[in-house]
Write an enzyme that holds these catalytic residues in place. Structure first.
Site, short mmCIF file in Angstrom:
data_model
loop_
_atom_site.label_atom_id
_atom_site.label_comp_id
_atom_site.label_asym_id
_atom_site.label_seq_id
_atom_site.Cartn_x
_atom_site.Cartn_y
_atom_site.Cartn_z
CG HIS A 173 -0.40 0.31 2.51
ND1 HIS A 173 0.03 -0.65 3.40
CD2 HIS A 173 -0.17 1.50 3.12
CE1 HIS A 173 0.49 -0.07 4.49
NE2 HIS A 173 0.37 1.23 4.35
CG ASP A 175 0.15 -3.96 2.92
OD1 ASP A 175 0.26 -3.36 1.84
OD2 ASP A 175 0.16 -3.39 4.02
CB SER A 219 3.35 1.66 6.06
OG SER A 219 2.17 1.65 6.83
#
Length: 371
Positions: free
Chosen positions: A131, A161, A235
């Site tokens: 993402h 992911d 992230s």
């Protein structure tokens, strides 16, 4: 805190914390937690000896010599180990930034989005979240020292992911990937990344492993839970243990909650990377039916109930069957089903234990592959 007095001990036999490689008949190279140290080492009677100070300081310990008592004092604690580990690993951590072109990026302003990545191969191969790069153009990788390189997305899998970015740069320092199975709840972990702003590149937070194999609603695989603070921009960055090994990839793409951080476990990371290298994508086996999990599994309670076939039919499976095992592994939830397939499936049919009526039977089911 540990303080040890060693009477006039000037060398130590390396057993566990160091791996030793013999380069020549009269020399060795010593690696502490996979990193080389500069020290005069020698082999005698099939044992390897290296200066005590070199090994201790490489492990983040403070070493003092008391000449009056001829004693060596080695002092180690998290306060001495953690800064050393962060310094070692930081050279493997980068920021990933690009033009923001849609919803779902790791962190964004009007003009750009950014996240974190970690080097996994010296030839410019970088791991991050899917993402982070999904809505990104003109991707650029920025190192701690400010050097920047254009990058391309080599692989991306939205289900797990996980994505891999490639830059044209050799001689990088890859992070070591640790064993998720050996990781224990309560163990100290460190998150390194780029939270909130590009000015915060390679900043670190510390916490403990709060939980392993945690099912998160809406997610395919199980997650690692910690209380090491993470924010938008973390992230794709590493969650590491006190050996400096990657045990998870931090992900802010999972549901947020105060004091709870999520990471993709290192075993899932290795599974996806192997699929990338073998197939160029991740193939997910599909049993050809839809399942329904129990009320207990839906709210996170322990249960011995299997998964009910809600619709469809495939080989030995039909609506109304209850699946209790996949390739010999008990399954009680969607997450356990996916983890069992991840851990056991390579090719061919899948062994499924089903209950139909009052009879339990093992049947072979031929899956289709989706990605």
């Amino acid at each position: 805190m540990v303080k040890t007095a060693l009477k006039a001990l000037l060398a130590v036999t390396i057993c566990v914390t160091c791996s030793v490689v013999v380069l020549a008949a009269d020399g060795v190279s010593v690696f502490v937690n996979d990193r080389p140290i500069s020290a005069d080492a020698f082999i005698q009677d099939d044992s390897t000896y290296v200066p005590l100070r070199a090994v201790s300081e490489a492990l983040g310990a403070k070493v003092e010599w008391d000449g009056s008592t001829r004693s060596v004092y080695i002092e180690t604690s998290e306060e001495t180990v953690v800064p050393n580990i962060i310094e070692q690993v930081s050279s493997s951590v980068v920021a990933v930034v690009g033009n923001y072109v849609g919803a779902g990026a790791a962190s964004y302003s009007e003009y750009y989005s950014f996240g974190t990545g970690v080097i996994i191969k010296s030839g410019g191969v970088i791991l991050t979240n899917a993402h982070v790069v999904r809505d990104m153009e003109n991707l650029t990788v920025i190192f701690k020292n400010g050097e920047s390189y254009s990058g391309i997305v080599q692989y991306r899998d939205d289900v797990s992911d996980i994505a891999v970015v490639k830059i044209d740069k050799l001689g990088l320092t890859p992070i070591a990937i640790g064993s998720y199975d050996d990781l224990r709840v309560g163990e100290t972990v460190i998150a390194i990344g780029t939270p909130l702003s590009l000015t915060m590149r390679n900043t670190a937070t510390k916490g403990i492993v709060s939980g392993k194999d945690v099912s998160v609603p809406g997610e395919h695989f199980a997650f690692l839970q910690s209380d090491a603070a993470t924010n938008q921009g973390n992230s794709g960055g590493p969650l590491i243990n006190l050996k400096g090994e990657l045990v998870g990839i931090n992900s802010m793409g999972v549901q947020n909650a105060d004091g709870v951080s999520w990471a993709i476990p290192s075993d899932t990371v290795q599974y996806v990377l192997k699929q990338f290298e073998t197939n160029g994508k991740v193939n997910y086996p599909d049993l050809g039916v839809t399942f329904e999990q129990s009320w207990e599994a839906n709210i996170g309670l322990p249960t011995t109930k299997g998964l009910s076939v809600k619709s469809g039919a495939n080989g030995g499976l039909a609506q109304g069957d209850v699946v209790t095992q996949i390739n010999g592994i008990l399954v009680h939830s969607f997450t356990e089903l996916h983890e069992a397939l991840k851990d056991t499936y390579t090719a061919g049919d899948i062994s499924v234990t089903r209950i139909r009526g009052d009879a339990e039977e093992v049947v072979q089911v031929t899956p289709s592959l989706k990605n």
